[in-house]
Design a protein around this motif. Structure first.
Motif, PDB file in Angstrom:
ATOM      1  N   THR A   1      49.202  31.438  37.319  1.00  0.00           N
ATOM      2  CA  THR A   1      50.011  32.588  37.720  1.00  0.00           C
ATOM      3  C   THR A   1      50.360  33.442  36.513  1.00  0.00           C
ATOM      4  O   THR A   1      50.812  32.928  35.488  1.00  0.00           O
ATOM      5  CB  THR A   1      51.302  32.123  38.408  1.00  0.00           C
ATOM      6  N   LEU A   2      50.127  34.751  36.644  1.00  0.00           N
ATOM      7  CA  LEU A   2      50.465  35.702  35.596  1.00  0.00           C
ATOM      8  C   LEU A   2      51.141  36.913  36.225  1.00  0.00           C
ATOM      9  O   LEU A   2      50.906  37.227  37.395  1.00  0.00           O
ATOM     10  CB  LEU A   2      49.202  36.180  34.859  1.00  0.00           C
ATOM     11  N   THR A   3      51.956  37.605  35.444  1.00  0.00           N
ATOM     12  CA  THR A   3      52.467  38.895  35.904  1.00  0.00           C
ATOM     13  C   THR A   3      51.357  39.941  35.776  1.00  0.00           C
ATOM     14  O   THR A   3      50.364  39.736  35.058  1.00  0.00           O
ATOM     15  CB  THR A   3      53.666  39.351  35.067  1.00  0.00           C
ATOM     16  N   ALA A   4      51.529  41.049  36.450  1.00  0.00           N
ATOM     17  CA  ALA A   4      50.522  42.109  36.376  1.00  0.00           C
ATOM     18  C   ALA A   4      50.296  42.593  34.939  1.00  0.00           C
ATOM     19  O   ALA A   4      49.136  42.739  34.517  1.00  0.00           O
ATOM     20  CB  ALA A   4      50.910  43.260  37.296  1.00  0.00           C
ATOM     21  N   PRO A   5      51.352  42.854  34.135  1.00  0.00           N
ATOM     22  CA  PRO A   5      51.095  43.276  32.754  1.00  0.00           C
ATOM     23  C   PRO A   5      50.354  42.212  31.944  1.00  0.00           C
ATOM     24  O   PRO A   5      49.476  42.550  31.132  1.00  0.00           O
ATOM     25  CB  PRO A   5      52.500  43.521  32.194  1.00  0.00           C
ATOM     26  N   ALA A   6      50.683  40.944  32.165  1.00  0.00           N
ATOM     27  CA  ALA A   6      50.006  39.878  31.435  1.00  0.00           C
ATOM     28  C   ALA A   6      48.531  39.807  31.818  1.00  0.00           C
ATOM     29  O   ALA A   6      47.658  39.586  30.963  1.00  0.00           O
ATOM     30  CB  ALA A   6      50.686  38.548  31.696  1.00  0.00           C
ATOM     31  N   MET A   7      48.220  40.004  33.102  1.00  0.00           N
ATOM     32  CA  MET A   7      46.822  39.992  33.526  1.00  0.00           C
ATOM     33  C   MET A   7      46.077  41.197  32.974  1.00  0.00           C
ATOM     34  O   MET A   7      44.902  41.094  32.602  1.00  0.00           O
ATOM     35  CB  MET A   7      46.721  39.954  35.049  1.00  0.00           C
ATOM     36  N   ARG A   8      46.738  42.346  32.876  1.00  0.00           N
ATOM     37  CA  ARG A   8      46.107  43.512  32.257  1.00  0.00           C
ATOM     38  C   ARG A   8      45.689  43.187  30.817  1.00  0.00           C
ATOM     39  O   ARG A   8      44.582  43.517  30.376  1.00  0.00           O
ATOM     40  CB  ARG A   8      47.066  44.691  32.260  1.00  0.00           C
ATOM     41  N   GLU A   9      46.580  42.553  30.080  1.00  0.00           N
ATOM     42  CA  GLU A   9      46.283  42.200  28.688  1.00  0.00           C
ATOM     43  C   GLU A   9      45.138  41.194  28.616  1.00  0.00           C
ATOM     44  O   GLU A   9      44.227  41.316  27.786  1.00  0.00           O
ATOM     45  CB  GLU A   9      47.536  41.636  28.023  1.00  0.00           C
ATOM     46  N   LEU A  10      45.197  40.195  29.488  1.00  0.00           N
ATOM     47  CA  LEU A  10      44.152  39.176  29.484  1.00  0.00           C
ATOM     48  C   LEU A  10      42.805  39.775  29.858  1.00  0.00           C
ATOM     49  O   LEU A  10      41.781  39.477  29.233  1.00  0.00           O
ATOM     50  CB  LEU A  10      44.521  38.055  30.461  1.00  0.00           C
ATOM     51  N   ALA A  11      42.780  40.628  30.872  1.00  0.00           N
ATOM     52  CA  ALA A  11      41.523  41.233  31.313  1.00  0.00           C
ATOM     53  C   ALA A  11      40.904  42.082  30.209  1.00  0.00           C
ATOM     54  O   ALA A  11      39.675  42.135  30.069  1.00  0.00           O
ATOM     55  CB  ALA A  11      41.758  42.066  32.569  1.00  0.00           C
ATOM     56  N   ALA A  12      41.738  42.749  29.434  1.00  0.00           N
ATOM     57  CA  ALA A  12      41.231  43.562  28.328  1.00  0.00           C
ATOM     58  C   ALA A  12      40.545  42.682  27.285  1.00  0.00           C
ATOM     59  O   ALA A  12      39.540  43.080  26.690  1.00  0.00           O
ATOM     60  CB  ALA A  12      42.366  44.360  27.699  1.00  0.00           C
ATOM     61  N   ARG A  13      41.081  41.486  27.078  1.00  0.00           N
ATOM     62  CA  ARG A  13      40.476  40.566  26.099  1.00  0.00           C
ATOM     63  C   ARG A  13      39.237  39.875  26.648  1.00  0.00           C
ATOM     64  O   ARG A  13      38.245  39.692  25.941  1.00  0.00           O
ATOM     65  CB  ARG A  13      41.488  39.504  25.658  1.00  0.00           C
ATOM     66  N   GLU A  14      39.293  39.474  27.915  1.00  0.00           N
ATOM     67  CA  GLU A  14      38.220  38.670  28.487  1.00  0.00           C
ATOM     68  C   GLU A  14      37.005  39.493  28.906  1.00  0.00           C
ATOM     69  O   GLU A  14      35.890  38.976  28.949  1.00  0.00           O
ATOM     70  CB  GLU A  14      38.748  37.905  29.709  1.00  0.00           C
ATOM     71  N   ALA A  15      37.226  40.761  29.253  1.00  0.00           N
ATOM     72  CA  ALA A  15      36.134  41.623  29.726  1.00  0.00           C
ATOM     73  C   ALA A  15      35.363  40.948  30.864  1.00  0.00           C
ATOM     74  O   ALA A  15      34.158  40.694  30.769  1.00  0.00           O
ATOM     75  CB  ALA A  15      35.194  41.979  28.574  1.00  0.00           C
ATOM     76  N   PHE A  16      36.069  40.649  31.939  1.00  0.00           N
ATOM     77  CA  PHE A  16      35.439  40.016  33.092  1.00  0.00           C
ATOM     78  C   PHE A  16      34.277  40.873  33.588  1.00  0.00           C
ATOM     79  O   PHE A  16      34.333  42.097  33.581  1.00  0.00           O
ATOM     80  CB  PHE A  16      36.465  39.820  34.208  1.00  0.00           C
ATOM     81  N   ALA A  17      33.229  40.213  34.052  1.00  0.00           N
ATOM     82  CA  ALA A  17      31.984  40.893  34.409  1.00  0.00           C
ATOM     83  C   ALA A  17      32.205  41.960  35.476  1.00  0.00           C
ATOM     84  O   ALA A  17      32.850  41.723  36.501  1.00  0.00           O
ATOM     85  CB  ALA A  17      30.964  39.878  34.907  1.00  0.00           C
ATOM     86  N   ALA A  18      31.644  43.140  35.232  1.00  0.00           N
ATOM     87  CA  ALA A  18      31.827  44.275  36.145  1.00  0.00           C
ATOM     88  C   ALA A  18      31.211  44.015  37.509  1.00  0.00           C
ATOM     89  O   ALA A  18      31.693  44.517  38.522  1.00  0.00           O
ATOM     90  CB  ALA A  18      31.225  45.534  35.528  1.00  0.00           C
ATOM     91  N   GLY A  19      30.149  43.209  37.555  1.00  0.00           N
ATOM     92  CA  GLY A  19      29.472  42.977  38.823  1.00  0.00           C
ATOM     93  C   GLY A  19      29.979  41.797  39.608  1.00  0.00           C
ATOM     94  O   GLY A  19      29.464  41.503  40.689  1.00  0.00           O
ATOM     95  N   SER A  20      31.014  41.104  39.098  1.00  0.00           N
ATOM     96  CA  SER A  20      31.479  39.921  39.820  1.00  0.00           C
ATOM     97  C   SER A  20      32.998  39.794  39.754  1.00  0.00           C
ATOM     98  O   SER A  20      33.712  40.284  40.624  1.00  0.00           O
ATOM     99  CB  SER A  20      30.797  38.660  39.274  1.00  0.00           C
ATOM    100  N   MET A  21      33.518  39.153  38.702  1.00  0.00           N
ATOM    101  CA  MET A  21      34.949  38.867  38.665  1.00  0.00           C
ATOM    102  C   MET A  21      35.805  40.070  38.254  1.00  0.00           C
ATOM    103  O   MET A  21      36.981  40.164  38.629  1.00  0.00           O
ATOM    104  CB  MET A  21      35.219  37.693  37.707  1.00  0.00           C
TER     105      MET A  21
END
Length: 311
Positions: free
Chosen positions: A250-270
């Protein structure tokens, strides 16, 4: 709760991705079981779904018949598969609910999603769809106005716009049906891509809209409490395929924004899935990504990657 559940392609096809009629009937029948349990638990449920394999089948028919009949436009393909998949889901849900002694009503809306005429995606289409063709196979489709690009060593593949969804045009009807006690199937495949012309008319357009982003949009339109994106993994993984990979809880929306910026989840899937649940949480709801068999646990808060509002 009022819940929106977005069924991924794995809920509509065989484990190997097969989209034969019997594959789809079996997969959708299995998906209906946990959904029926949620309905009987007293939740209001709206379902949306992917349609990639099904549209792919229609595009293949377009290719084979291009020299005989004009290809069916992509927005018509979306409408056709929304109806076909929707009715199949209704039949499966009716069976699952009936087996539990319920006469809860179900319905499907063939529904449109508004996109901007000036979305940059229309000027530079980049979303690949369909299979790779030879130049000779692609030529009749190019003559019909479709855009193809050549991929070195693989062949020619059609590309279309993937515009940002702006409004679910039929969400008000879905809201009314939910309030009347129906389980609703709506906005399949991201919705039929629709634009408003200069004189104010609505018309379909050749494009592909991400189904998860549309799911977040329709969830906001109908005032849902929870958005569940059902896929083929139990959680989103941090550091995927690295020695330090670990599930995200579980993450807050701002925390997930930060994580997504670091992880660069695949554009075609996650990537779009994470973006969708984050957007929904930023609007005050709770978004979850989990596997189909964990939907019930996701609703109770014991499974999946959850994004909650800040504070």
């Amino acid at each position: 709760m009022r819940i929106v559940i977005a069924l991924g392609g794995n809920a509509m096809t065989a484990p190997d991705g097969g989209a034969r009629v019997e594959d789809q009937l079996a997969a959708i029948g299995a998906a209906a079981e946990p959904i029926a349990d949620l309905v009987l638990a007293g939740h209001e449920v709206l379902l949306t779904h992917g349609n990639g394999p099904q549209v792919g089948n229609l595009l293949r028919k377009n290719e084979l018949a291009a020299t005989v009949v004009p290809p069916i436009p992509l927005d018509w393909c979306d409408a056709s598969t929304q109806a076909t998949i929707g009715v199949t889901i209704l039949d499966a849900l009716d069976d699952a609910l009936g087996a539990r002694g319920s006469d809860r009503r179900t319905t499907v809306l063939v529904s449109r999603t508004l996109v901007d005429r000036d979305d940059p995606g229309f000027a530079h289409p980049t979303k690949p769809i369909g299979r790779y063709l030879t130049r000779d196979e692609a030529e009749p489709l190019i003559d019909h106005g479709q855009e193809f690009v050549e991929i070195a060593g693989r062949g020619w593949r059609r590309v279309v716009a993937s515009p940002e969804p702006r409004e679910c045009l039929d969400a008000a009807a879905a809201d009314t049906l939910l309030a009347a006690g129906y389980v609703v199937v709506c906005s399949g495949g991201g919705g039929i891509p629709t634009q408003r012309t200069a004189d104010g008319r609505l018309e379909g357009v050749e494009a592909v809209i991400d189904k998860d982003l549309t799911a977040a949009l329709v969830a906001g339109h109908i005032g849902a409490d929870l958005l569940v994106i059902a896929t083929d993994v139990a959680t989103v993984i941090r550091g995927y395929q690295t020695p330090t990979q670990q599930p995200i809880g579980t993450l807050t929306a701002p925390a997930m924004r930060e994580l997504a910026a670091r992880e660069a989840f695949a554009a075609g899937s996650m990537g779009p899935k994470v973006e969708a649940i984050t957007r929904f949480a930023e609007r005050g709801g709770i978004g979850v990504i989990t596997s189909l068999d964990r939907i019930t646990d996701a609703v109770t808060g014991t499974a999946g990657t959850r994004v909650v509002p800040a504070g």
